[in-house]
Design a protein around this motif. Structure first.
Motif, PDB file in Angstrom:
ATOM      1  N   ASN B  87       0.807  -1.220   0.000  1.00 48.47           N
ATOM      2  CA  ASN B  87       0.000   0.000   0.000  1.00 48.47           C
ATOM      3  C   ASN B  87       0.844   1.276   0.000  1.00 48.47           C
ATOM      4  O   ASN B  87       0.430   2.326   0.493  1.00 48.47           O
ATOM      5  CB  ASN B  87      -0.995   0.024   1.170  1.00 48.47           C
ATOM      6  CG  ASN B  87      -2.173   0.916   0.859  1.00 48.47           C
ATOM      7  OD1 ASN B  87      -2.547   1.059  -0.304  1.00 48.47           O
ATOM      8  ND2 ASN B  87      -2.735   1.537   1.875  1.00 48.47           N
ATOM      9  N   ILE B  88       2.067   1.191  -0.512  1.00 46.13           N
ATOM     10  CA  ILE B  88       2.822   2.383  -0.915  1.00 46.13           C
ATOM     11  C   ILE B  88       3.119   2.199  -2.394  1.00 46.13           C
ATOM     12  O   ILE B  88       2.809   1.161  -2.962  1.00 46.13           O
ATOM     13  CB  ILE B  88       4.150   2.533  -0.128  1.00 46.13           C
ATOM     14  CG1 ILE B  88       4.986   1.266  -0.278  1.00 46.13           C
ATOM     15  CG2 ILE B  88       3.879   2.869   1.332  1.00 46.13           C
ATOM     16  CD1 ILE B  88       6.415   1.413   0.125  1.00 46.13           C
ATOM     17  N   ARG B  89       3.723   3.198  -2.993  1.00 49.84           N
ATOM     18  CA  ARG B  89       3.931   3.152  -4.439  1.00 49.84           C
ATOM     19  C   ARG B  89       5.055   2.170  -4.817  1.00 49.84           C
ATOM     20  O   ARG B  89       6.100   2.136  -4.177  1.00 49.84           O
ATOM     21  CB  ARG B  89       4.286   4.566  -4.904  1.00 49.84           C
ATOM     22  CG  ARG B  89       4.440   4.759  -6.378  1.00 49.84           C
ATOM     23  CD  ARG B  89       4.872   6.189  -6.639  1.00 49.84           C
ATOM     24  NE  ARG B  89       6.103   6.498  -5.918  1.00 49.84           N
ATOM     25  CZ  ARG B  89       7.134   7.150  -6.434  1.00 49.84           C
ATOM     26  NH1 ARG B  89       7.076   7.595  -7.673  1.00 49.84           N
ATOM     27  NH2 ARG B  89       8.213   7.388  -5.725  1.00 49.84           N
ATOM     28  N   TYR B 106      -0.042   2.054  -7.210  1.00 52.30           N
ATOM     29  CA  TYR B 106      -0.242   3.174  -6.305  1.00 52.30           C
ATOM     30  C   TYR B 106      -1.047   2.737  -5.091  1.00 52.30           C
ATOM     31  O   TYR B 106      -1.850   1.805  -5.168  1.00 52.30           O
ATOM     32  CB  TYR B 106      -0.960   4.320  -7.023  1.00 52.30           C
ATOM     33  CG  TYR B 106      -0.147   4.948  -8.120  1.00 52.30           C
ATOM     34  CD1 TYR B 106       0.998   5.689  -7.824  1.00 52.30           C
ATOM     35  CD2 TYR B 106      -0.509   4.805  -9.451  1.00 52.30           C
ATOM     36  CE1 TYR B 106       1.740   6.269  -8.832  1.00 52.30           C
ATOM     37  CE2 TYR B 106       0.238   5.382 -10.470  1.00 52.30           C
ATOM     38  CZ  TYR B 106       1.358   6.118 -10.154  1.00 52.30           C
ATOM     39  OH  TYR B 106       2.115   6.689 -11.146  1.00 52.30           O
ATOM     40  N   SER B 107      -0.842   3.452  -4.020  1.00 49.56           N
ATOM     41  CA  SER B 107      -1.579   3.193  -2.786  1.00 49.56           C
ATOM     42  C   SER B 107      -3.071   3.308  -3.038  1.00 49.56           C
ATOM     43  O   SER B 107      -3.543   4.332  -3.554  1.00 49.56           O
ATOM     44  CB  SER B 107      -1.130   4.206  -1.730  1.00 49.56           C
ATOM     45  OG  SER B 107      -1.882   4.051  -0.560  1.00 49.56           O
TER      46      SER B 107
END
Lengths: 157, 199
Positions: B87-89, B106-107
């Protein structure tokens, strides 16, 4: 095929052919580099152009990535990639003639849950790096003024 | 890419019962005899009969800035999903000839799957986290498996017939190997393949 082994498998002898080894990942294509000569009169030129911007961005990111108070979101991150895109973004924002090719600041920071403290620590490291590279006060403040509104796309996402 | 050389051996194997399909277990070892985890094995039927399809969807997740699994094997025509549990890029890329692509994760946004439609080996990286690496072996057969920590992998329900059996590991230090096997209702159901050390 001298390097291929032979061994018994049950009643049958097995010879296994050899094959070449795997291909490994290559680096992504390079971006257009920032200009060697900064446009005259631009903030980019007053910051010191590509040489000085590269130096203070590099120092800032290295500091942020090494400091235990700020390095949390830089774990395993390709720092050169961050530096290249930050130089490009500053170049684009200060009249240096670059086009920013990275993601939006919101997309870049989403999910990291950057705190106010982390954000302001980075700002302080940037100020310190610019001072160390003798960027004139007016140019320093102008750059910070341009970057400041990005806080909403960086913090608590 | 996996370059294949001519077959020089033959082994007979099958289920002990003489049924029409056999489970074949391979123990993959390195030159020193140690089990090789995350190696792949696959059996390509000799001849041109149409092949059944394995799953048409596979998943390679992103967990703590690593690909999970690190090594995958899929049949050509498989859609690979990148769910991004981090859940981060992430910015996934491959420059491998079998599938060249970039896809940004992308998140909070689901990314479209990537179709792996050609056989070969694809090496995945992440532009943002350069320690991330994964390997995807794309094969033209539904009979494939990946070894666990014990170096063993089982090809399930191989129908009687003749196959080219391949074993490979994502390491420059381990050479892929292949041999010809016949599944005919008598003989081995488990044997060892040693991967030579690379150059």
């Amino acid at each position: 095929m001298a390097n291929c082994n032979r061994w018994a498998a049950g009643a049958f002898t097995l010879l296994i052919a050899c094959a070449s080894t795997a291909t490994f990942a290559e680096s992504p294509a390079p971006r257009i580099p920032p200009p060697a000569i900064a446009p005259e009169g631009s903030l980019y030129a007053r910051l010191g152009g590509t040489t000085v911007v590269t130096a203070f961005v590099g120092d800032t990111i290295d500091s942020v990535a090494m400091n235990p108070d700020t390095n949390r979101s830089f774990d395993k991150v390709n720092l050169q990639h961050v530096k290249d895109l930050l130089i490009e973004q500053i170049c684009a924002l200060t009249g240096g003639g670059c086009t920013y090719t990275g993601d939006t600041m919101r997309d870049v920071h989403a999910g990291h849950r950057i705190t106010n403290a982390e954000f302001f620590s980075l700002v302080e490291m940037l100020r310190e790096s610019m001072r160390a590279h003798e960027v004139p006060l007016a140019a320093r403040n102008q750059l910070l003024e341009i970057l400041a509104p990005m806080k909403r796309d960086v913090v608590k996402l | 890419m996996i370059a294949l050389r001519p077959i020089v051996g033959l082994v007979l194997l099958a289920s002990a019962s003489g049924a029409v399909a056999a489970d074949l277990t391979l123990d993959i070892r390195d030159a020193a005899g140690r089990p090789v985890a995350d190696a792949v094995v696959y059996a390509q039927p000799v001849g041109s009969a149409p092949l059944p399809r394995a799953d048409t969807r596979a998943t390679i997740d992103q967990v703590n800035k690593e690909f999970v699994p690190r090594v995958s094997i899929v049949q050509a025509g498989t859609q690979v999903f990148f769910p991004n549990s981090d859940n981060i890029r992430h910015s996934i890329y491959s420059f491998s000839p079998a599938k060249t692509f970039t896809t940004k994760l992308y998140s909070g946004r689901e990314a479209a799957p990537v179709l792996f439609d050609k056989t070969g080996l694809v090496v995945l990286g992440c532009n943002i986290h350069d320690t991330m690496v994964a390997w995807v072996f794309i094969v033209d057969t539904p009979w494939f498996a990946r070894t666990g920590a014990d170096g063993a992998a089982t090809l399930k329900s191989l129908p009687n017939g003749e196959y080219t059996l391949s074993a490979a590991a994502p390491s420059a230090n381990l050479k892929p190997r292949e041999t010809r096997v016949i599944v005919d209702g008598s003989g081995l159901v488990r044997f060892t393949i040693a991967l030579d050390a690379g150059a």
